[in-house]
Design an enzyme around this catalytic site. Structure first.
Site, short mmCIF file in Angstrom:
data_model
loop_
_atom_site.label_atom_id
_atom_site.label_comp_id
_atom_site.label_asym_id
_atom_site.label_seq_id
_atom_site.Cartn_x
_atom_site.Cartn_y
_atom_site.Cartn_z
N ASP A 191 0.84 -1.20 0.00
CA ASP A 191 0.00 0.00 0.00
C ASP A 191 0.87 1.25 0.00
OD1 ASP A 191 0.80 -0.51 2.75
OD2 ASP A 191 -0.63 1.04 3.35
N GLU A 243 0.11 -1.10 5.66
CA GLU A 243 1.15 -0.70 6.60
C GLU A 243 1.10 0.79 6.88
OE1 GLU A 243 5.24 0.70 7.83
OE2 GLU A 243 3.99 1.27 6.12
#
Length: 414
Positions: A83, A178
């Protein structure tokens, strides 16, 4: 040698897929678009020859490179997240490649007068003569942490194609979310099956980190009373004025813009206010656990003192711990840091061992039973339009992964 153009092409193929995460979502992954890259990575892991490739219902990806030695070697892992930060858009990334950088200003976007300059970003001067990949000034780049994924994928491909490099079993893990603090939340450590791992999620070449902040979040709610301003004397309570009193009660120099190294801080990152109610959102950070606890206590004490001054219903505070310093879990197994340090030295990289002024999946994973130091991925100026990564740093990080695998297989005792 790592294939340079293949690494560049791989990195660009990842960053041009938008994978921005969303802190306001309750799903895992937090955005559907993260599946686009996740599914691509699964197919690529299979294509390069990895085994036991899997992706679960939350988009956590795992794969195995089997050992090619006949003696016992600890199972190790390498982990990165796919991400990108919601702090700045990651949609429609248009990377620019600067060959043979010579220390000049780089015009990222002439129309908007966006310039990446070593006068402001001095680290650029470390990379004279190298190839830089930058943004076009309108998006982030996504080197955090698609550089790490590129390096892990490239290293696994290289080890598969070069069986003369001896290694034990290697596990690979790619995670969602994350950037919003959830990357390790649903990571199955037992399934992963490694004795220790490394996150490829650092910045400058040479970085090797096994300390990070202790972290908490705090929400301060200030309650006011709205009445007609023409008749407000003795009746109106303006929550915004009271909120400023709370802000000013905290140490003014203990904020991100005035701290470095091991200095902790209070960071007011969001404020929403009206006469009736004002909400302050803070993050609290410190490497030292006792100082961390003292920071939380100070915020609570300020609230208590202000409520005594104005009435107990004015201020409310909620403080939640987010993650802790992985140093406590890594120091008992310092050989895992020593191996990474030795790998860098053998590759003529100067190790920069320092504390992370932030957190990584590794901090949470270390407390989940998977000690997990952090290694450089090469990027700079994460989460914004000035992000860039030197190609040579990505190549070196890929070589570090291969060297760690080789050194681990050569060790006799751990």
């Amino acid at each position: 040698m790592i294939h340079r153009q293949r690494l560049i092409d791989r990195f660009i193929s990842y960053i041009t897929i938008d994978t921005e995460s969303d802190p306001n979502s309750n799903t895992t992954p937090s955005t559907k678009k993260q599946w686009d890259l996740a599914n691509k990575l699964v197919e690529e892991l299979k294509a390069i020859g990895m085994t036991d490739v899997s992706i679960d219902e939350n988009a956590y990806i795992m794969a195995t490179l089997p050992s090619n030695v006949n003696h016992d070697v600890p199972v190790i892992g390498f982990i990165s997240h796919f991400d990108t930060s919601p702090d700045f858009t990651g949609a429609n990334i248009n990377p620019q490649i600067v060959e043979n950088y010579q220390g000049q200003d780089l015009v990222l976007n002439a129309q908007q007068d966006i310039v990446l300059s070593p006068d402001y970003f001095e680290d650029l001067l470390l990379y004279k003569g190298q190839t830089l990949i930058t943004t076009d000034g309108t998006t982030l780049l996504g080197a955090d942490d698609k550089a790490g994924i590129t390096e892990i994928m490239s290293a696994m491909e290289y080890l598969i194609q070069h069986p003369e490099i001896k290694h034990g079993t290697i596990k690979v893990g790619f995670t969602p979310d994350e950037e919003i603090g959830r990357g390790a939340h649903k990571f199955d450590v037992e399934k992963f099956g490694a004795e220790w791992a490394y996150t490829m999620d650092g910045s400058q070449i040479g970085e090797l980190e096994y300390e990070n902040f202790n972290a908490a979040g705090a929400i301060v709610k200030v309650n006011g009373k709205i009445v007609h301003p023409g008749y407000a004397k003795g009746k109106m309570v303006n929550s915004m004025y009271h909120a400023t009193e709370f802000i000013n009660a905290l140490p003014k120099q203990e904020v991100p813009e005035h701290t470095e190294g091991y200095e902790g801080f209070f960071h007011l990152y969001d404020i929403k206010g009206s006469v009736e109610v004002t909400t302050l959102e803070y993050i609290i950070r410190d490497h030292d656990l006792s100082k961390f606890e003292a920071r939380k206590a100070l915020m609570q004490n300020v609230v208590d003192d202000l409520n005594k001054k104005y009435g107990k219903s004015i201020f409310e505070i909620e403080i939640k711990d987010q993650y802790f310093n992985m140093k406590e879990k890594v120091e008992p197994v310092m050989h895992i840091v020593d191996i990474a340090e030795e790998a860098m030295k053998q590759l003529s990289i100067t190790p920069l061992i320092k504390a992370i002024r932030g957190g990584t999946d590794g901090s949470q994973l270390s407390y989940m039973g998977l000690p997990c130091p952090n290694i450089f991925a090469g990027g700079h100026n994460f989460h914004g339009r000035y992000e860039y990564v030197p190609v040579e740093s990505m190549i070196k990080a890929t070589e570090v992964i291969c060297k760690i695998a080789e050194l681990t297989a050569k060790k006799n005792k751990f």
